[in-house]
Design a protein around this motif. Structure first.
Motif, mmCIF file in Angstrom:
data_model
loop_
_atom_site.group_PDB
_atom_site.id
_atom_site.type_symbol
_atom_site.label_atom_id
_atom_site.label_comp_id
_atom_site.label_asym_id
_atom_site.label_seq_id
_atom_site.Cartn_x
_atom_site.Cartn_y
_atom_site.Cartn_z
ATOM 1 N N MET A 1 43.241 42.034 3.339
ATOM 2 C CA MET A 1 43.421 43.146 2.422
ATOM 3 C C MET A 1 44.904 43.311 2.094
ATOM 4 N N GLU A 2 45.209 43.623 0.854
ATOM 5 C CA GLU A 2 46.579 43.923 0.465
ATOM 6 C C GLU A 2 47.029 45.236 1.133
ATOM 7 N N LEU A 3 48.287 45.284 1.546
ATOM 8 C CA LEU A 3 48.832 46.491 2.168
ATOM 9 C C LEU A 3 48.664 47.700 1.257
ATOM 10 N N GLN A 4 48.978 47.549 -0.008
ATOM 11 C CA GLN A 4 48.879 48.686 -0.922
ATOM 12 C C GLN A 4 47.434 49.136 -1.112
ATOM 13 N N GLN A 5 46.490 48.215 -0.986
ATOM 14 C CA GLN A 5 45.077 48.592 -1.040
ATOM 15 C C GLN A 5 44.705 49.429 0.177
ATOM 16 N N GLU A 30 57.443 49.616 5.466
ATOM 17 C CA GLU A 30 56.688 48.549 4.809
ATOM 18 C C GLU A 30 56.877 47.214 5.511
ATOM 19 N N ARG A 32 54.512 43.203 6.037
ATOM 20 C CA ARG A 32 53.951 42.115 5.240
ATOM 21 C C ARG A 32 52.880 42.619 4.282
ATOM 22 N N SER A 33 52.691 41.874 3.198
ATOM 23 C CA SER A 33 51.819 42.344 2.112
ATOM 24 C C SER A 33 50.341 42.227 2.439
ATOM 25 N N GLN A 34 49.958 41.322 3.359
ATOM 26 C CA GLN A 34 48.558 41.140 3.721
ATOM 27 C C GLN A 34 48.274 41.756 5.093
ATOM 28 N N ARG A 36 45.351 42.098 8.082
ATOM 29 C CA ARG A 36 44.075 41.681 8.682
ATOM 30 C C ARG A 36 43.793 42.439 9.973
ATOM 31 N N ASP A 58 49.293 43.344 11.957
ATOM 32 C CA ASP A 58 49.989 43.389 10.669
ATOM 33 C C ASP A 58 50.438 44.800 10.311
#
Length: 248
Positions: A1-5, A30, A32-34, A36, A58
């Protein structure tokens, strides 16, 4: 999943914009962007950060995060070390304070009421952080204190008359000892919270209403745990709840 999601999902669930809080709610640091694997815990202490690094998480999801209004804005000492750990490991920190206290299903108050088997548990109409309900059966003060000790794994401090029976309970998790008189006005036999102040002893004696301090950490373990379980069930994330001992 994307962090912003992930941030959007949590914000939609907890609605932090409804609260005037003491710290920013949502994404505080903030990484990493992904995402899990999420580590959930009560407070973003160095010990929790170190455990998240060990577990190769993450993101970290907590009730007590950083950047409180009462603290210095300087990033030095312990604050520097904590933030350095997050940045060096590329781990995000997400924190929800009052929104997690107040949530009607996953919140600290809702989850504590469920744990104790409170009947008709609901927030006060005037104060959404102050909840009320009834014990499943009338209990002596000592018997209720014993039940609390077993459920929360911590001996509570009980103030006020001990030779009475309890049925109607008001509660607010954490450091909510200032709500005691509001709880009394609601007609409760007892008020349950996490912490205690000197004046609570006198108020309990003079009003004849039982005051119970069961631990800040002990009463606030269950909201972030439930939120993590919801994330895992509804959004297929790996979530590890880490409950670090805190006697307060």
């Amino acid at each position: 999943m994307e962090l912003q999601q992930l941030v959007a999902i949590l914000n939609q669930k907890l609605e932090p914009w409804r609260f005037k809080d003491y710290a920013p709610n949502g994404l505080q640091v903030e990484g990493r962007s992904q995402v899990r694997h999420v580590v959930a815990g009560v407070t973003a202490s160095q010990a929790l950060l170190d455990e998240a690094v060990r577990l190769k998480a993450d993101a970290i999801l907590v009730h007590h995060g950083y950047f409180w209004k009462s603290e210095s804005a300087a990033i030095t000492g312990i604050k520097r070390q904590r933030i350095a750990t997050l940045l060096q490991s590329d781990i995000s920190l997400l924190a929800y304070h009052l929104p997690l206290d107040a949530h009607p299903e996953l919140g600290n108050n809702a989850q504590l009421g469920r744990l104790l088997g409170i009947v008709d548990a609901a927030p006060s109409a005037d104060e959404p952080l102050l909840w009320q309900g009834q014990l499943s059966q009338e209990m002596e003060v000592a018997a209720f204190a014993t039940q609390l000790s077993m459920r929360l794994e911590r001996e509570p401090l009980v103030l006020g008359p001990a030779d009475r029976k309890l049925r109607r309970l008001a509660w607010c998790t954490g450091g909510a000892q200032g709500y005691f008189e509001q709880a009394i006005a609601m007609g409760g036999d007892a008020f349950l919270t996490g912490e205690v102040s000197e004046q609570n002893h006198h108020l309990a004696q003079e009003y004849g209403v039982t005051f119970i301090a069961a631990g800040h950490h002990a009463t606030e373990r269950y909201g972030v745990k439930a939120l993590g379980e919801w994330l895992a069930a509804e959004h297929a994330l790996q979530v590890s709840f880490v409950d670090l001992f805190n006697p307060v």
